[in-house]
Design an enzyme around this catalytic site. Structure first.
Site, PDB file in Angstrom:
ATOM      1  CG  HIS A 144     -27.567  14.005  40.364  1.00 53.43           C
ATOM      2  ND1 HIS A 144     -26.927  13.678  41.526  1.00 53.43           N
ATOM      3  CD2 HIS A 144     -28.344  12.924  40.071  1.00 53.43           C
ATOM      4  CE1 HIS A 144     -27.279  12.468  41.915  1.00 53.43           C
ATOM      5  NE2 HIS A 144     -28.146  11.984  41.041  1.00 53.43           N
TER       6      HIS A 144
ATOM      7  NE  ARG B 201     -25.571   8.872  44.633  1.00 51.47           N
ATOM      8  CZ  ARG B 201     -26.695   8.787  43.902  1.00 51.47           C
ATOM      9  NH1 ARG B 201     -26.646   9.021  42.611  1.00 51.47           N
ATOM     10  NH2 ARG B 201     -27.844   8.518  44.471  1.00 51.47           N
TER      11      ARG B 201
END
Ligand code: NDP
Ligand code: OXD
Length: 327
Positions: A290, A242
């Site tokens: 992502h 993250r």
């Protein structure tokens, strides 16, 4: 006249209605044979989001980033199944009641994708493929030296389902792999470190640092200026966890100072990465949107349906989040 009670249900909630529909259809098919009493419906369909009153019949939810009023509208919820391995999108929701069990995806086809992504980057760095591309561009035919494989130590920060697979896959290619986790782990062929007291030693050995730990109160900003300085000169960072784990400004400064050689980033503090963000143009940063390990619909629905059926029978399931540790 008394209203007919609605059947107990599973509610599917995603930011996009189209995604909700795909999951609704797949879950309805999978649950028909496993837990036939459960209807499967979507949150946004049929004006659900506009409803005034609560929809008390939803016992289970499946999805990603539920909107603000979601939990208020589904007060009977027992469990929320994240459509991803990460649950930070749920734990930061101000309306998430303590009584709702949060369950994450465990692998579900993500571990091999994560290994592909990380191995691809490690191979590129170790074999100097980008330098060869540059040579081709310049019409140069020359062999380049590589460092000794044993000196090219890869540090995997986070040795859970995904980190363990990445670490053991890289070790299978003969790389020296070390790992770091919150609690002590033991993996064949991988030197394992754990706890804050061993972080600096772990970082000091990591020629390539792969971040694969969840975003929690403990990991937020854990790779800051101090941590980056601990990495050996010329180190590379791969962030597939993250964006919040990494101090963005410190990363840029470390790259610009020449201490860090490169960064491969798949995750960011703000996603999509804002237009004009310096990461877009930095010559030492390569980024992807992502996608390191994407949620696979079929495998995820199979796993979640099995778990819903188990909960319906009164059995325990794995992958439940411990709220106090944040993952
Ligand atoms: P797991 O829960 O299986 O593993 C988490 C690992 O991180 C464990 O080894 C855990 O330690 C370690 N950890 C947690 N907190 C700390 C800490 N404070 N210090 C050191 N280590 C810590 O998760 P997964 O492997 O399934 O997934 C990891 C993360 O990857 C997800 O949370 C998600 O954010 C990210 N992800 C990214 C994707 C992408 O496409 N970019 C796709 C899927 C996931 P311990 O072993 O002691 O519990
Ligand atoms: C996940 C992700 O957490 O895709 O699964 O990031």
């Amino acid at each position: 006249m008394t209203a007919t009670p609605s059947p107990p249900s599973v509610i599917v909630v995603f930011p996009k209605a189209e995604t909700e529909n795909r999951w609704q259809q797949a879950l309805a098919r999978a649950l028909a044979g496993r837990a036939p009493r459960l209807a499967v419906r979507t949150f946004h369909a049929a004006g659900e989001s506009l409803r005034d009153g609560p929809a008390p019949e939803a016992l289970y939810a499946v999805g990603w980033e539920p909107p603000a009023k979601f939990f208020e509208r589904n007060p009977q919820l027992r469990a929320f199944f994240s459509a991803g391995a990460g649950v930070d999108h749920l734990l930061r929701h101000p309306g998430l009641p303590p009584s709702v069990t949060v369950v994450r995806l465990e692998d579900a086809g993500m571990a091999s994708q994560m290994a592909e992504y990380c191995c691809h980057e490690v191979f590129t760095l170790f074999r100097r493929y980008r330098d060869y591309e540059q040579q081709q561009h310049n019409g140069v035919w020359a062999e380049l030296r590589t460092v000794r494989r044993g000196d090219f130590v890869i540090g995997v920060f986070g040795l859970g389902v995904l980190g363990t697979h990445v670490a053991t896959t890289l070790a299978g290619f003969g790389y020296s792999v070390i790992g770091y986790s919150r609690s002590p782990r033991s993996l064949p062929g991988i030197e394992c470190y754990s706890g804050p007291g061993q972080l600096d030693t772990f970082l000091g050995r990591s020629r390539v640092l792969i971040l694969l730990a969840p975003l929690t109160a403990q990991t937020e900003n854990i790779i800051d200026a101090h941590a980056l300085k601990r990495l050996p000169a010329g180190a590379h960072v791969i962030n597939v966890a993250r964006g919040g784990l990494l101090d963005e400004q410190a990363l840029l400064e470390s790259l610009d100072s020449g201490h860090l050689a490169s960064a491969r980033l798949d995750v960011f503090r703000t996603e999509p990465l804002p237009v004009g963000h310096p990461f877009w143009f930095h010559p030492k940063i390569r980024l992807t949107p992502h996608v390191a390990a994407m949620t696979l619909l079929h495998q995820s629905v199979e796993q979640i349906s099995d778990k819903i059926a188990a909960l319906e029978r009164g059995d325990q399931v794995t992958g439940c989040i411990e709220r106090d540790r944040g993952y």
